[in-house]
Every structure is written in structure tokens, then in C-alpha cells.
Design an enzyme around this catalytic site. Structure first.
Site, short mmCIF file in Angstrom:
data_model
loop_
_atom_site.label_atom_id
_atom_site.label_comp_id
_atom_site.label_asym_id
_atom_site.label_seq_id
_atom_site.Cartn_x
_atom_site.Cartn_y
_atom_site.Cartn_z
N GLU A 775 -0.05 -10.57 -1.27
CA GLU A 775 0.66 -9.32 -1.60
C GLU A 775 -0.26 -8.20 -1.19
O GLU A 775 -1.35 -8.06 -1.77
CB GLU A 775 0.78 -9.22 -3.13
CG GLU A 775 1.98 -9.86 -3.74
CD GLU A 775 3.22 -9.18 -3.29
OE1 GLU A 775 3.18 -7.97 -3.02
OE2 GLU A 775 4.23 -9.88 -3.16
N CYS A 809 0.63 -0.32 -5.34
CA CYS A 809 0.96 -0.67 -3.95
C CYS A 809 2.34 -0.14 -3.60
O CYS A 809 2.61 0.17 -2.45
CB CYS A 809 0.92 -2.17 -3.67
SG CYS A 809 0.66 -3.19 -5.08
#
Ligand SMILES: Cc1cc2nc3c(=O)[nH]c(=O)nc-3n(C[C@H](O)[C@H](O)[C@H](O)COP(=O)(O)OP(=O)(O)OC[C@H]3O[C@@H](n4cnc5c(N)ncnc54)[C@H](O)[C@@H]3O)c2cc1C
Length: 1018
Positions: A775, A809
Site C-alpha cells: 500500500e 496517503c
């Protein structure tokens, strides 16, 4: 008497989220009518229904609702068009919006149907619009005619229709126009309370403008004080941060402003009422009203008023409070009893926040009961001047019954509504009635209009029921007391408690009511108590630190926070733990996760404290972090139970094929510092529940929270050899990756590190090929077109770009505004940034905390400095900490942002109308694919972006952060990660070894199954 206000305040606090039956029991008792009274009320209400029906020929809103129900596609299209059309500046986008909204609806069916000429005219505008945009009617004569005329005919037609709707709902564009209109025949005998339309203020300049509008209005109404009109004031219009967390700065400011406006009103000889808004604002508004009521210069002035919402569980003690305050300050307080305008929003927010119960009733009849009992209280109160705001004939008839001969009260209705009900009462019977009269330009009308259409379009609403031919008078006039009593005052079965939202699969994580001031203060005290951190802990080399007595940040329960193991030792240990752990049943492993979730909730305060102090999270972010961790545990437990059972697969007779999902071995989980608990535990629990053992390496910046979580996991029954803690820096990570014994890696962090990991895993030819779930980051863009609501865009941009100091993020990195609306949106955005608080994350008022460490700070500040000549806006930040001031940086093109800046720096570029597809393509071209935002009211634009955007998570008309486990599985593609998505249904299988056993069941000599088939169907 001071005691009476104080004890009412205690009761207000107690009932805030009390169980519905408990709150309703006394209200039911007091709202009950004797059989004779009930008969009289029914008779009177029936007569009113007849009047209302007769008046429908001229009742604009009723006409509208009858013609355009919310459950028809035309109703919904009209609502969306009305909300957006008038604010679109550019013809191209306006045409797209019209095509989008009118294209699929059957307007012709409505044309000429209504008794109202206004409604019919508006409809014809839409019919023409529809004909012009319809692809199937391309060749129509009308279309050819318009094409030849070369006029922007459609736009004009639809614009006129929208403006007509405006006239229906607004008393006047200016206060003078509104005062004039009140003198018209149709309003004879009525007084008005003028409401200056507009959204809640988003910026200080907005608030300043609203304040000036109220001042002007008070002066204008004061000039005709003898006409008896008054003003309604929304406190949220007077301060952009009218929020509990900002109490210390907004409440004193609002007291000053209300004091000044009240002084003006008193001098002008008019009354003014403070509107009731969202439930968390109630107590603040009481503080403000109490302060103003106590001012010596306003002593004896009866013009101070407030609205109270009957749908709220706290309604009754709020009235007791108002009565006590009136007595204490020697005046009558004008109280407007309403049912409440924010019901749907309140229910949704309570569910989102995972709170213990709702602040309002969940059945419409319960609100009616509350209204009636409270109306009775008001009529009996000595220091309240009652005003009953309702369009419901049954409610009005009951109040008249209770009032008896008294005329010492008034009714109130909204402009454009309740005609036929009140004319008779005012003109024939002389009851006082006031009209709530919105004043403002067409632009300001939109939000108001949508609210009213929604409110009255709801199935349960009186106005809707009246317009519904299937409803008989008996249905409409059914006794709410009997209805509520029949179900014992219970909650509506379709509205579960927030905790049960995902049941029967799993419990929802519990929230904390941070919108409640006492609770917020309690949490603030907890999180600011200093924690002693272990020096060098987590920096590595692993195991090099020794823990001194009492240096743990907590009194960890039930296991002490582990010190951790060296890289290779950790793998050896986890390898040893694998046979026993993988042999446990799925149920046993899932039960460990559920127990861990419960422990996390038990230790929530402590976990939040570490989050705030170690990861520098704000209080709200810390709470969200713990809730997400809890949700991960319960979600993966539930997913495992449902999806990891052996499955028998179909095949030819005489054989058995069994698919099993089993652990692969030792997984290494490497978590980031920005979600040091949620992502850390998300990875770990997914790997564990699928039967793997885990070496868990937290980020070197946040080892304490991870250590605490591992301690809890062990306490939940996960063996120490199944979950081995390995704090350390990049070297530890590298050692772990180089260990050929590991069976998989779950990594969240930078793209560069993910690639390095991938290379290491593949470097050695003798190593098995193991899965890597990575990720990573993104250059996330939000695209905004000219149909978007700027106020909503600004809120969502601030949240997406600056919350958590931009260190998510998913955070917004590039804002792409359509040229035509860029200036206006940026102005509002700058204003909203000016009201942000940058500071200590432990302070509840803080919106933006520091960044994680010096390295991050220097990088961000370096970029910020280099871009100084492109700053569009920046704000102040405290000296001396790692505070990066939120900054807007202008760029020429989206391509100019070529890397992820992990902090509160937002880049802004513009795009041209008509180039939406091209814009999406250019965003895609960055190679990242994590999140994207779109703000548009054009459904086809959303569909087009959905089809073209190569991102993992697309957010339409909302913020881009805060993915909810199980509802919004999260993760990207391309440079942003490998998938599968965390918190989604496909995550667990990636951790598993899939094993199939195929057994020939005939090998013992024959096909017993086939031979023992019984005859059927003969
Ligand atoms: C003069 C005036 C001033 C107003 N000022 C305010 C104000 O300051 N603040 C404010 O919030 N509203 C205000 N309103 C709006 C008011 O709340 C709504 O117009 C009112 O609720 C409609 O009630 P009714 O009696 O006309 O209709 P009804 O149809 O009898 O009641 C509808 C109301 O019932 C409630 N309801 C609907 N479904 C449910 C359910 N499932 N469970 C529980 N309750 C439910 C909601 O409050 C809904 O609005 C004002 C209205 C008027 C007329």
C-alpha cells in the site's frame, strides 16, 4: 432561581442520548387527551383538512409537492436542478446539467396538470428543456426552430422555471421587498419573522456580511415596527467555527454579536428569535442566550426569543430552562416550538460517529407526542410567550383544545406553506399568526429550497400526506399518542442503534461524543497527561535497547508491552509458533480478534493518549484511529468465519473436491507511522486470522503504540509465538525481507521502499516466490466543476488536504478547479483556511497538528520555500514546533506536481469547461492511482470519471479521506499499491495458501453415492 436553570441544564445533559422509551413515558402521559377532548380535536382537525384541501388550488408548495413527489424521477431531477442550476456561470456546463437532469424524466406528463399557473409555467419550462436535450427528439420542429434562432433558449427557459420556484419560496429578494410583500392582500392579518437566507458562514468575511445583513434587516423592520414583524437569526451565520471544539473562541464572540443585535432590536422595538440548529449546538446556544438575557441593559425586554425542537430528547427540560431563565431575568422569553429540520442529518451523523444512542426520536409520531406535551408545558409556563410553528392540522387542533379561551400565544408557518389552515384562524377567528419569511437572492435560496422540499416531501410529513390521494382523513388524523403507546415508545425498527449498524455480522466500533463539551474536556485531560517514552525504542538496532523499570508509557494490560525481537530471531520464533497457531480452527482465531477488539475499546483512552503524544494525532484523529483498529479486528473476524471454511466444489460423480484456505507460514507486516495502530493491526489481524504467524514491525517513529497493541493482542489469546513484535528501522526491515523463510509481506509506506522490498524478495533465485501486499502513496487529485456547491467543496477540501496535517496517503494533493469558478472557490477556501487552528494536537481546538518528525518537516518546508513565488495563500503556525503552515501553491498544470508531498501543502491548477475527460486522463498519467475526488452535480460527469479514473478509491461530492472498514475498502493501483484492498472482502484470501484435495471416492471399489440414489419424480 439560579438553581432552576442549573437543574434544568442537568436534565438536558441527562436526556441527551437517553433511551427513547424512557424519554417518551412522561411525554405520552402528558400528551394524552381525554376521549371528549380527542373527539373535539378530531372534528376541528377534519374541518381544517377540508379547508386545506380547498386551498390547495392556490397553495404553491402543496401544488409543487403534489406534482413532483420525491419518489418520482421528475421530483428528484427537479430537486437536483433547483439546487445547482442558478449558480453555474458557464453556458457549456449549464447545458450539461440540464441535459443530465431533464433528459430522463417525463416532464410532459406534468404539464398543465397542476391547478397552479406558477407550477404549470415552471413545468412548461422544463418540458421545453427536456425536448431540446432529448436525443430521441433530436429532429423535433421546436429544436430546429431554436437552433435557427440561435438563442440560449433552453437555459433561459430553465432559468425562468427556477426563478419561479424562487418566488414561490422566498418572500423577497431584499428586506424592503419582503416588507412590501407582507402588505399584500394574501398576507393581511399576518406578521412575519424575516430570515436572511444563506448557508452557514464558512469564513470570517462571510460572517461579517451576514452580521451586516441582520443589522440592516433589524433597522428596516424597526422602521415599520408597528407592523409587528420580527427577525430570525442563525448563530451559525455569525461565526465560521460555531463548534463545540472551538467553544472558547466562538461563544464569547457570539455573545458579543447577539448582544449588539439584541440591543439594536430592543431600540428598534422589534423582537428577534434565535433559530434552533444541529443538536450539538443546543447547549452552546443556551449559554449564549443565558449570557445575553442576563445583561442589565436588556432587562425587562420581552423581545428575546429562541426556537426549540420537539424531535430532540432534550426538548422538555430546555423549555423548563427557558421558563426558569425568564423568571430569573424578569422577562417572558418568546419560545418557538418547532419539530426540527435536521432529522435525517442527525440520524446519519450519530451512526457515523458510533454513538450510544440518538439525540432525537426515531418515529415521526414520537416527535408529534413530544410536540404536544411540550406545547402543553409552554401554555402553562409563566415566563414563556408560546409560538407554535407547524403546518400540521392535528397539531394545531390539539393546541387550540389545550389553549381553551386563551389567546396569549401565536402560531407560525413558513412562507408558501400552510395556506388554508391559517387564513381561517387569522381572518375568521383572530388568532395571531406569524409567517417565517425567507429573504434573499435566488442564489441563496438553493439550500433553503432543498431542505424544505426534502422535509415536506418525506412520506411521514403532514404536507406530503395531505397531497397523497391514498391517505384517508382517518389516516392523517390518527392519534400519535395511541401510535407511540402501542409500541411502548420503542425506537423505529429500521433505525438500529449505531452499535448494531453492521449486525448480525459484527458490532460497530464505539465512538466518543466529542461534540459534547464535558466529554471532550474529559478526553482532553486524559490525552495531555505526559507519557514517558522509552528512549531509542523502535529506532533499532532491534533488541539493543533495554527497558528501564517503569519506563513503559502505560500500565499495560493485560500483558506488558513487549520489547521485541531481533529480525532473524523474530522469524525463527514465529516459525516455531506456526504449526500450533495454524492448527487452530478459524473460529478460535476469529474469537481472538473479537477479544482484541473489546480490549482495544476498553483501553481506548490510553490508546488515544499514545496516538496523540507519539504520532502527534489530534484528538478526533486519535479516536478515528482506535475505532478503525477495532473495526478491522471485528471485520476480519467476520470475514474469516464466513469465507475461510472449506468448500466442496462440484465435479463428476465419484469424487470429492475440497478447497481449503490455510495459512502460508510467517508473514512480515510493516506498518507506517501515520496509522500506527489501525494499519498496524489491520495487517497483523488479517495475517493471523488466516492462520499465519506474524512478525510485526512498526514504523520507527511509533513503536510504543504498536507495542501496546501487541501486548493487548497477546492478552486476547494470540500466542506470543504467533505474533512476534520486531520494532526497528530500515535495517530491521531489510533483515526481515532477506530472510528466505518468510511466506509473505504486507507493507504500507512509500513507493520507493515497496519497490526495494519487491526487489529483495525476488533477488535470490532459491527463494520461494511469496506474495507482497503493498500500500503506497499517491498524487491524489480532486476535480471540481462549476455545478459543485462551493461551500461544500471548501469544507471537503480543507478536510481532505489539511486534516491530520495532510499526512494520510488518501489526502488531497492537487485541487483542479474549473476555470469559471476558480476565483470564487479559492476566495472561500482562503477564508476557511484563515479560521483553522494550527497547534498542539492535545488541544481540542486544534485542526492541524505538527508533522511527524524533523526529516519530514525539513522536506516539506524546503518545497514550500522553493515554491514561495507560487503561493496563493498560507496561514500562521506556532513557532518552534514541527508545524508546517497549511499552504496553497498554484501550479500551471497537474503534471507540475510530480511527487507526493506528505503534508499540508495543497497544489492548485485549473481546467477548462469541456475538458473533464482530458483532465482525468492527465491525472491518470502520473502513474499513481490511490484516491480521486470529484465535485459535480452532473451524474453523467460522475459516471464518466468513474469509468475513466484509474484509482482505487473515487470520492464523489464528499471528502477524500476517512475510509470506513467494510464500507469503503481502501487501496490503490499502479504506483500506489498492489491491492487487494484493506477492509474489503478480497483482502483475506491473499494471505492464504489455497489447497485443494481431490479424492476418488470410487477407489474403494464402486460408486456408492451413485448406486444409492433414490428414485424421485416417478
Ligand atoms: C415558523 C417556523 C420556524 C422554524 N424554525 C426552525 C428552526 O429554528 N429550527 C428547526 O430545526 N426547524 C425550524 N422549522 C422547521 C420545522 O422544524 C419544520 O418545518 C417542521 O418540523 C415541520 O413540522 P410540521 O408540524 O409542519 O409537519 P409534520 O409533518 O407534522 O412534521 C414533520 C417533522 O417531524 C419530524 N420527523 C419526521 N420523521 C421523523 C421520524 N422518523 N422520527 C422523528 N421525527 C420525525 C421532523 O422534525 C419533521 O420535520 C421552522 C418551521 C416553521 C414553520
Amino acid at each position: 432561581m439560579a438553581d432552576a436553570t442549573a437543574s434544568a441544564r442537568k436534565e438536558i445533559a441527562r436526556l441527551h442520548r437517553a433511551a427513547e422509551p424512557e424519554v417518551l413515558a412522561p411525554l405520552l402521559r402528558d400528551a394524552r387527551l381525554s376521549p371528549e377532548s380527542r373527539r373535539r380535536v378530531e372534528n376541528r382537525a377534519s374541518a381544517m383538512l377540508a379547508d386545506l384541501r380547498a386551498a390547495q388550488a392556490s397553495g404553491w408548495v402543496n401544488q409543487f409537492l403534489q406534482e413532483y413527489r420525491l419518489n418520482t424521477s421528475e421530483g428528484v431531477a427537479l430537486l437536483s436542478l433547483a439546487e445547482a442550476f442558478l449558480r453555474v456561470p458557464d453556458p457549456e456546463t449549464a447545458d450539461q446539467l440540464i441535459a443530465d437532469k431533464l433528459g430522463n424524466a417525463d416532464w410532459r406528463a406534468h404539464a398543465g396538470k397542476s391547478h397552479s399557473t406558477l407550477v404549470n409555467s415552471a413545468t412548461w419550462g422544463l418540458v421545453i428543456g427536456r425536448a431540446l436535450v432529448s436525443e430521441t427528439e433530436q429532429a423535433s420542429a421546436l429544436k430546429r426552430l431554436i437552433a435557427r434562432a440561435g438563442e440560449p433558449f433552453v437555459r433561459q427557459g430553465v432559468g425562468a422555471a427556477m426563478r419561479m420556484m424562487g418566488e414561490i419560496f422566498v418572500m423577497g429578494r431584499t428586506i424592503d421587498e419582503a416588507i412590501q410583500r407582507m402588505r399584500k392582500r394574501e398576507n393581511r392579518g399576518f406578521t412575519a419573522s424575516f430570515d436572511m437566507l444563506g448557508e452557514a458562514a464558512r469564513t470570517f468575511p462571510d460572517a461579517g456580511r451576514y452580521y451586516a445583513a441582520y443589522e440592516d434587516a433589524i433597522r428596516a423592520v424597526g422602521r415599520v415596527a408597528e407592523e409587528g414583524h420580527s427577525i430570525s437569526v442563525k448563530l451559525s451565520a455569525l461565526h465560521p467555527r460555531y463548534e463545540v471544539a472551538q467553544y472558547e473562541r466562538c461563544v464569547p464572540h457570539l455573545i458579543e454579536q447577539v448582544e449588539a443585535l439584541a440591543g439594536l432590536a430592543r431600540d428598534a422595538g422589534i423582537a428577534f428569535t434565535i433559530d434552533a440548529e444541529e443538536s450539538e449546538r443546543l447547549e452552546m446556544s443556551l449559554d449564549i442566550i443565558e449570557a445575553v438575557a442576563g445583561l442589565p441593559q436588556l432587562k425587562g425586554w420581552d423581545g428575546l426569543g429562541m426556537a426549540v425542537q420537539a424531535y430532540g430528547k432534550r426538548c422538555r427540560p430546555t423549555l423548563a430552562w427557558a421558563d426558569a431563565l425568564g423568571e430569573k431575568t424578569g422577562r417572558r422569553i418568546a419560545v418557538r416550538l418547532v419539530k426540527g429540520a435536521y432529522w435525517d442529518t442527525e440520524i446519519k451523523r450519530t451512526q457515523e460517529q458510533g454513538l450510544v444512542d440518538y439525540p432525537l426520536f426515531t418515529r415521526k409520531a414520537a416527535t408529534d407526542v413530544s410536540y404536544l406535551a411540550c406545547a402543553r408545558d409552554m401554555l402553562a409556563a409563566r415566563h414563556i410567550y408560546p409560538a407554535f410553528a407547524t403546518h400540521n392540522a392535528l397539531t394545531v387542533a390539539t393546541i387550540l383544545e389545550w389553549a381553551g379561551k386563551s389567546r396569549d400565544f401565536e402560531f407560525q408557518r413558513l412562507h408558501g406553506m400552510g395556506e388554508g389552515l391559517y387564513e381561517n384562524l387569522v381572518w375568521e377567528q383572530g388568532y395571531r399568526t406569524r409567517i417565517y419569511a425567507p429573504v434573499g437572492g435566488h442564489r441563496d435560496l438553493l439550500a433553503y429550497l432543498v431542505r424544505r422540499l426534502l422535509e415536506n416531501g418525506a412520506n411521514s410529513s403532514f404536507v406530503h400526506q395531505l397531497a397523497d390521494e391514498r391517505m384517508t382523513d382517518a389516516d392523517i388524523l390518527a392519534d400519535p399518542v395511541a401510535k407511540v403507546a402501542a409500541v411502548g415508545g420503542s425506537r423505529h425498527p429500521s433505525i438500529p442503534l449505531p452499535e448494531d449498524l453492521f449486525m448480525p455480522e459484527r458490532k460497530n466500533s464505539r465512538g466518543i461524543d466529542l461534540l459534547e463539551r464535558r466529554e471532550l474536556r474529559r478526553v482532553a485531560e486524559v490525552v495531555e497527561k505526559p507519557l514517558p517514552f522509552r528512549e531509542g525504542f523502535g529506532e533499532g538496532p532491534v533488541g539493543a535497547t533495554t527497558r528501564s523499570q517503569g519506563s513503559s508509557p502505560t500500565a499495560p494490560t493485560p500483558n506488558p508491552s513487549p520489547e521485541g525481537e531481533r529480525g532473524q530471531d523474530a522469524v525463527t520464533r514465529a516459525l516455531a509458533g506456526f504449526p500450533a497457531w495454524s492448527a487452530r480452527t478459524v473460529e478460535e482465531r476469529a474469537a481472538c480478534l473479537d477479544r482484541l477488539a473489546d480490549l482495544l475499546e476498553r483501553e481506548r483512552d490510553q490508546l488515544m493518549r499514545i496516538c496523540v503524544q507519539e504520532a502527534k494525532k489530534t484528538i478526533g484523529d486519535a479516536l478515528a484511529e482506535v475505532r478503525e483498529a477495532v473495526d478491522f479486528c471485528r471485520y476480519y473476524a467476520a470475514q474469516a468465519r464466513a469465507g475461510l471454511q472449506p468448500v466442496e466444489l462440484p465435479g463428476p460423480t465419484g469424487e470429492r473436491n475440497l478447497l481449503r484456505m490455510e495459512g502460508r507460514g510467517v508473514w512480515v507486516c510493516i506498518a507506517p507511522w501515520n496509522f500506527p495502530l489501525a494499519i498496524f493491526l489491520g495487517q497483523v489481524t488479517a495475517a493471523l486470522v488466516t492462520g499465519n504467524t506474524v512478525v510485526a514491525k512498526p514504523a520507527p517513529q511509533t513503536p510504543e503504540i504498536a507495542a501496546f497493541a501487541v501486548g493487548l493482542a497477546h492478552g486476547a489469546g494470540i500466542p506470543e509465538a504467533a505474533l512476534v513484535f520486531a520494532p526497528g528501522g530500515p535495517e530491521t526491515g531489510q533483515t526481515l525481507m532477506e530472510d528466505a523463510r518468510i511466506a509473505g509481506v504486507a507493507f504500507t509506506g512509500s513507493t520507493a521502499t515497496a519497490k526495494k522490498i519487491a526487489r529483495t524478495l525476488l533477488a535470490d533465485d532459491d527463494r520461494p516466490i511469496v506474495p507482497l501486499i503493498a500500500e503506497t502513496g499517491g498524487i491524489n487529485a480532486m476535480i471540481v466543476d462549476s455545478t459543485a456547491l462551493p461551500e461544500q467543496v471548501v469544507v471537503d477540501v480543507v478536510t481532505s488536504a489539511f486534516r491530520s496535517a495532510g499526512q494520510r496517503c488518501s489526502a488531497l494533493r492537487v485541487l483542479l478547479l474549473q476555470e469559471e469558478i476558480a476565483d470564487r472557490t479559492l476566495d472561500m477556501l482562503k477564508g476557511a483556511m484563515d479560521s483553522l487552528v494550527v497547534g498542539d494536537p492535545a488541544d481540542p481546538a486544534t485542526d492541524v497538528g505538527p508533522v511527524i518528525d524533523r526529516v519530514a518537516y525539513d522536506k516539506l518546508m524546503g518545497h514550500r520555500e522553493r515554491m514561495q513565488d507560487r503561493w496563493l495563500h498560507t496561514i500562521g503556525a506556532p513557532e518552534g514546533g514541527l508545524y508546517v503552515p497549511p499552504t496553497l501553491i498554484g501550479v500551471d498544470r497537474v503534471e507540475d506536481v510530480d511527487r507526493e508531498w506528505f503534508g499540508p501543502l495543497l497544489h492548485v491548477a485549473t481546467w477548462r469547461a469541456g475538458s473533464l475527460a482530458e483532465t482525468v486522463r492527465r491525472v491518470n498519467a502520473s502513474g499513481f492511482g490511490l484516491t480521486m475526488g470529484l465535485h459535480s452535480r452532473i451524474a453523467r460527469a460522475a459516471e464518466a470519471v468513474e469509468g475513466a479514473a484509474t484509482v482505487g478509491n473515487l470520492y464523489v461530492n464528499r471528502s477524500m479521506i476517512g475510509a470506513i472498514v467494510g464500507s469503503q475498502p481502501f487501496g490503490g493501483e499502479g504506483l500506489s499499491g498492489t491491492g487487494p484492498k484493506a477492509g474489503g472482502p478480497h483482502y483475506l484470501p491473499r494471505f492464504c495458501a489455497e489447497r485443494v484435495t481431490s479424492t476418488d471416492t470410487t477407489s474403494a471399489g464402486g460408486n456408492a453415492t451413485l448406486l444409492s440414489l433414490e428414485d424421485v419424480g416417478l
